[in-house]
Design a protein around this motif. Structure first.
Motif, PDB file in Angstrom:
ATOM      1  N   UNK A  74       0.836  -1.202   0.000  1.00 21.19           N
ATOM      2  CA  UNK A  74       0.000   0.000   0.000  1.00 21.19           C
ATOM      3  C   UNK A  74       0.873   1.257   0.000  1.00 21.19           C
ATOM      4  N   UNK A  75       1.859   1.287   0.859  1.00 25.78           N
ATOM      5  CA  UNK A  75       2.754   2.442   0.944  1.00 25.78           C
ATOM      6  C   UNK A  75       3.515   2.651  -0.371  1.00 25.78           C
ATOM      7  N   UNK A  76       4.036   1.549  -0.929  1.00 23.04           N
ATOM      8  CA  UNK A  76       4.795   1.628  -2.177  1.00 23.04           C
ATOM      9  C   UNK A  76       3.923   2.143  -3.324  1.00 23.04           C
ATOM     10  N   UNK A 127       1.831   9.050  -6.214  1.00 23.15           N
ATOM     11  CA  UNK A 127       2.173  10.449  -5.942  1.00 23.15           C
ATOM     12  C   UNK A 127       3.243  10.959  -6.898  1.00 23.15           C
ATOM     13  N   UNK A 128       4.081  10.047  -7.402  1.00 22.70           N
ATOM     14  CA  UNK A 128       5.095  10.424  -8.392  1.00 22.70           C
ATOM     15  C   UNK A 128       4.518  10.471  -9.804  1.00 22.70           C
ATOM     16  N   UNK A 129       3.257  10.094  -9.931  1.00 20.30           N
ATOM     17  CA  UNK A 129       2.603  10.143 -11.240  1.00 20.30           C
ATOM     18  C   UNK A 129       2.886   8.935 -12.112  1.00 20.30           C
ATOM     19  N   UNK A 130       3.327   7.838 -11.536  1.00 20.72           N
ATOM     20  CA  UNK A 130       3.626   6.636 -12.307  1.00 20.72           C
ATOM     21  C   UNK A 130       2.318   5.892 -12.595  1.00 20.72           C
ATOM     22  N   UNK A 131       2.000   5.692 -13.879  1.00 21.30           N
ATOM     23  CA  UNK A 131       0.770   4.972 -14.212  1.00 21.30           C
ATOM     24  C   UNK A 131       0.891   3.483 -13.846  1.00 21.30           C
ATOM     25  N   UNK A 132      -0.250   2.826 -13.600  1.00 22.14           N
ATOM     26  CA  UNK A 132      -0.232   1.422 -13.167  1.00 22.14           C
ATOM     27  C   UNK A 132       0.571   0.490 -14.080  1.00 22.14           C
ATOM     28  N   UNK A 133       0.454   0.669 -15.398  1.00 23.06           N
ATOM     29  CA  UNK A 133       1.169  -0.216 -16.328  1.00 23.06           C
ATOM     30  C   UNK A 133       2.682  -0.072 -16.154  1.00 23.06           C
ATOM     31  N   UNK A 134       3.132   1.175 -16.003  1.00 24.74           N
ATOM     32  CA  UNK A 134       4.558   1.430 -15.833  1.00 24.74           C
ATOM     33  C   UNK A 134       5.038   0.905 -14.474  1.00 24.74           C
ATOM     34  N   UNK A 152       3.837  -1.679 -12.842  1.00 20.22           N
ATOM     35  CA  UNK A 152       3.960  -3.135 -12.967  1.00 20.22           C
ATOM     36  C   UNK A 152       5.229  -3.488 -13.730  1.00 20.22           C
ATOM     37  N   UNK A 153       5.500  -2.764 -14.817  1.00 19.71           N
ATOM     38  CA  UNK A 153       6.695  -3.038 -15.613  1.00 19.71           C
ATOM     39  C   UNK A 153       7.965  -2.786 -14.794  1.00 19.71           C
ATOM     40  N   UNK A 154       7.985  -1.720 -14.030  1.00 23.38           N
ATOM     41  CA  UNK A 154       9.143  -1.399 -13.195  1.00 23.38           C
ATOM     42  C   UNK A 154       9.391  -2.485 -12.146  1.00 23.38           C
ATOM     43  N   UNK A 155       8.312  -2.988 -11.549  1.00 24.71           N
ATOM     44  CA  UNK A 155       8.463  -4.061 -10.555  1.00 24.71           C
ATOM     45  C   UNK A 155       8.992  -5.321 -11.237  1.00 24.71           C
ATOM     46  N   UNK A 156       8.442  -5.666 -12.393  1.00 23.71           N
ATOM     47  CA  UNK A 156       8.923  -6.846 -13.123  1.00 23.71           C
ATOM     48  C   UNK A 156      10.383  -6.689 -13.496  1.00 23.71           C
ATOM     49  N   UNK A 157      10.763  -5.510 -13.983  1.00 27.16           N
ATOM     50  CA  UNK A 157      12.162  -5.260 -14.341  1.00 27.16           C
ATOM     51  C   UNK A 157      13.060  -5.392 -13.111  1.00 27.16           C
ATOM     52  N   UNK A 158      12.608  -4.854 -12.006  1.00 23.67           N
ATOM     53  CA  UNK A 158      13.397  -4.905 -10.779  1.00 23.67           C
ATOM     54  C   UNK A 158      13.604  -6.356 -10.341  1.00 23.67           C
ATOM     55  N   UNK A 159      12.528  -7.128 -10.402  1.00 29.24           N
ATOM     56  CA  UNK A 159      12.619  -8.528  -9.975  1.00 29.24           C
ATOM     57  C   UNK A 159      13.517  -9.347 -10.897  1.00 29.24           C
ATOM     58  N   UNK A 160      13.576  -8.960 -12.170  1.00 33.69           N
ATOM     59  CA  UNK A 160      14.444  -9.629 -13.120  1.00 33.69           C
ATOM     60  C   UNK A 160      15.883  -9.122 -13.048  1.00 33.69           C
ATOM     61  N   UNK A 161      16.086  -8.047 -12.300  1.00 35.25           N
ATOM     62  CA  UNK A 161      17.433  -7.507 -12.136  1.00 35.25           C
ATOM     63  C   UNK A 161      17.894  -6.619 -13.261  1.00 35.25           C
ATOM     64  N   UNK A 162      16.960  -6.117 -14.076  1.00 36.28           N
ATOM     65  CA  UNK A 162      17.347  -5.284 -15.220  1.00 36.28           C
ATOM     66  C   UNK A 162      17.119  -3.799 -14.963  1.00 36.28           C
ATOM     67  N   UNK A 163      16.619  -3.447 -13.797  1.00 40.15           N
ATOM     68  CA  UNK A 163      16.284  -2.054 -13.553  1.00 40.15           C
ATOM     69  C   UNK A 163      17.436  -1.288 -12.975  1.00 40.15           C
TER      70      UNK A 163
END
Length: 122
Positions: A94-96, A102-109, A111-122
């Motif tokens: 919830x906090x994340x 608040x930073x204006x990141x749309x839901x699709x982006x 999700x993509x950022x989390x997936x990238x992070x988990x894959x180690x590419x971010x």
């Protein structure tokens, strides 16, 4: 030797969170004994009254129980620990998500950022 505490949140609640994290990570096993109030106060660098309040709060939530003359123990009810784990995970998510909104990141982006992070590419 004491812990570092944030001024924005009561110290006893910060210690409650720390103990809860130790329990859900398995650092403190179900049925294990917590340090005495005095020992925990020394370890944390706080007044014993603060630890007493911490233990009272943990007991109120059912995550620990105090046995008179024996000490304070982590509950052996695995359902209570599982519920605590889900609750803490939900709070972090919830906090994340709110911070990203608040930073204006749309839901699709997001999700993509989390997936990238988990894959180690971010």
């Amino acid at each position: 030797m004491g812990d570092q505490f944030q001024a924005s949140k009561p110290i006893y609640m910060q210690i409650v969170s720390k103990v809860q994290q130790q329990i859900i990570r398995g650092d403190l096993q179900a049925g294990s004994k917590l340090p005495s109030v005095r020992e925990m106060a020394i370890q944390s660098g706080v007044n014993p009254n603060t630890i007493q309040r911490t233990y009272s709060e943990l007991e109120r939530t059912g995550i620990v129980l105090t046995k008179r003359g024996q000490g304070t123990f982590v509950t052996e009810e695995h359902g209570v620990i599982a519920a605590l784990k889900r609750e803490m995970q939900d709070e972090v998510i919830h906090s994340f998500v709110n911070s990203m909104k608040e930073l204006g990141v749309p839901p699709e982006q997001l999700i993509q950022k989390v997936e990238d992070y988990l894959e180690g590419t971010s």
